[in-house]
Scaffold this motif. Structure first.
Motif, PDB file in Angstrom:
ATOM      1  N   ILE A   9      10.249 -20.585  28.353  1.00  0.00           N
ATOM      2  CA  ILE A   9      11.332 -21.573  28.383  1.00  0.00           C
ATOM      3  C   ILE A   9      10.722 -22.914  28.772  1.00  0.00           C
ATOM      4  N   ILE A  12      15.768 -26.394  29.747  1.00  0.00           N
ATOM      5  CA  ILE A  12      17.099 -25.777  29.843  1.00  0.00           C
ATOM      6  C   ILE A  12      18.147 -26.883  29.889  1.00  0.00           C
ATOM      7  N   ALA A  14      22.695 -27.617  29.839  1.00  0.00           N
ATOM      8  CA  ALA A  14      24.054 -27.080  29.891  1.00  0.00           C
ATOM      9  C   ALA A  14      25.049 -28.224  29.790  1.00  0.00           C
ATOM     10  N   ALA A  71      18.531 -30.176  27.289  1.00  0.00           N
ATOM     11  CA  ALA A  71      17.355 -29.302  27.200  1.00  0.00           C
ATOM     12  C   ALA A  71      16.161 -30.038  26.596  1.00  0.00           C
ATOM     13  N   PHE A 124      22.923 -15.037  22.825  1.00  0.00           N
ATOM     14  CA  PHE A 124      21.885 -15.972  23.263  1.00  0.00           C
ATOM     15  C   PHE A 124      20.547 -15.265  23.468  1.00  0.00           C
ATOM     16  N   CYS A 146      20.708 -22.422  21.138  1.00  0.00           N
ATOM     17  CA  CYS A 146      21.847 -23.094  21.763  1.00  0.00           C
ATOM     18  C   CYS A 146      23.153 -22.374  21.457  1.00  0.00           C
ATOM     19  N   GLY A 185      25.344 -24.223  26.282  1.00  0.00           N
ATOM     20  CA  GLY A 185      24.062 -23.877  26.887  1.00  0.00           C
ATOM     21  C   GLY A 185      22.954 -24.006  25.870  1.00  0.00           C
ATOM     22  N   MET A 187      18.338 -23.828  25.335  1.00  0.00           N
ATOM     23  CA  MET A 187      16.958 -23.694  25.815  1.00  0.00           C
ATOM     24  C   MET A 187      15.998 -24.133  24.719  1.00  0.00           C
ATOM     25  N   PRO A 300      22.164 -19.200  29.965  1.00  0.00           N
ATOM     26  CA  PRO A 300      21.585 -20.548  30.073  1.00  0.00           C
ATOM     27  C   PRO A 300      22.272 -21.438  31.103  1.00  0.00           C
ATOM     28  N   ARG A 307      18.323 -23.248  38.900  1.00  0.00           N
ATOM     29  CA  ARG A 307      17.028 -23.276  38.220  1.00  0.00           C
ATOM     30  C   ARG A 307      15.952 -22.547  39.027  1.00  0.00           C
TER      31      ARG A 307
END
Length: 332
Positions: A9, A12, A14, A71, A124, A146, A185, A187, A300, A307
């Motif tokens: 990843i 990230i 949101a 992201a 996801f 996403c 969300g 990534m 996500p 985090r």
């Protein structure tokens, strides 16, 4: 199915709508006491105090786009560097074409190919596995996974139906529609290395339980049900069947896990997931209390709000109606 992974990843994102709606307000609107259920049942028993609800003009893709922009900044990646966009939401702007096309256009990701992936709340994690496969065979270097979930559409439909009903059994089937929330969300997925990235993904599906949670559009409106208690029992059963093999695949012990991120539908299922993974509840950040069941955006959004630190060992437990589950180990 066991999957070796090589991706990480890189960023990230949101998006959460501003409007807050409490569970007590929704229960009061349908006069839940008619069904012998107090107005504080969802907030008190399920643990969902409130959720975010988007306005009527906001599309599912709008929330995915806003999350994706976050992201991209987090990963320090430009839109033209994206090779593949995977949109994984239950809610889509239309049946055809893929909603990912609008996301590509709005972001200016002119080099990306696009497609939609759908598997209920589990979509996801399926998207991440597809991203990993593209990266593994050198077809892509940077993938945007996403989702945008406007589940308030389901909530409004459930409210309209419940106002007309008096059956306790029908109330139980539709109660889940009052537990969901809206969110986006995203990534950015890139190739990992020995120090960071997904280690393994372990998947299982059992299609004999499709009747437990479904909805479809008919000429008379939305038809479906969400049998929350029965779903929880079966989901925990599936996860329990192979959690030990997942730890063995990873070569990890439960005590080596720094954080557990799992799909969340309420307090008891969340506690059950932590327990069968042999994790203390304080290692499993929650989102259900203030955001409800975020469906495919659950993982996500949770990882964005809580985090992990670089180098932490993460266990991810995904869930979707059907039923589908996934357990994955990640060195963040």
């Amino acid at each position: 199915m066991e999957m070796n992974c090589i991706s990480k990843i890189a960023g990230i994102g949101a998006y959460l709508p501003k409007q807050r709606v409490t569970s007590d307000e929704l229960m009061a609107e349908i006069a839940s006491t008619r069904f012998g259920t107090p107005e504080n049942y969802i907030s008190n028993k399920i643990g969902i105090i409130e959720r975010r609800m988007a306005d009527e003009k906001t599309l599912a893709s709008d929330m995915a786009i806003m999350a994706s922009e976050v992201a991209l900044r987090d990963a320090n990646v430009q839109a033209h560097e994206i090779d593949l966009i995977l949109y994984c939401g239950i809610e889509r702007d239309w049946q055809e074409p893929a909603t990912a096309h609008r996301i590509q256009a709005e972001l200016g990701a002119t080099s990306a190919i696009v497609l939609d992936v759908t598997n209920a709340c589990h979509g996801f994690l399926n998207g991440i596995s597809i991203a990993d496969a593209f990266i593994a065979n050198h077809s892509a270097q940077t993938v945007l996974v996403c989702t945008g979930e406007k589940q308030s559409n389901l909530t409004y439909e459930a409210i309209d139906q419940l106002k007309k009903l008096s059956s306790k059994e029908e109330f139980r089937k539709r109660l889940g529609g009052l537990t969901v929330g809206d969110a986006g969300g995203a990534m950015i997925i890139q190739r990992g290395n020995e120090h960071s990235g997904f280690q393994k993904m372990n998947f299982m599906s059992d299609g004999s339980h499709t009747n437990l949670c479904y909805y479809k559009h008919t000429d008379s409106g939305t038809q479906g049900q969400m049998l929350m208690r029965e779903i929880t029992v079966q989901i925990l059963r599936l996860h329990k069947m192979f959690i030990d093999s997942t730890y063995e695949l990873l070569g990890w012990q439960p005590e080596s896990i720094d954080k557990l991120f799992c799909h969340q539908t309420g307090a008891k299922p969340h506690q059950g997931m932590a327990s069968l993974a042999h994790q203390p509840i304080n290692k499993a950040p929650i989102t259900y209390d203030n955001y409800g069941n975020l469906t495919s955006a659950s993982i996500p959004v949770n990882m964005f709000l809580n985090r992990p630190q670089r180098g932490e060992k993460i266990l991810i437990m995904g869930t979707g109606s059907g039923l589908s589950v996934c357990q994955s180990g990640l060195i963040f």
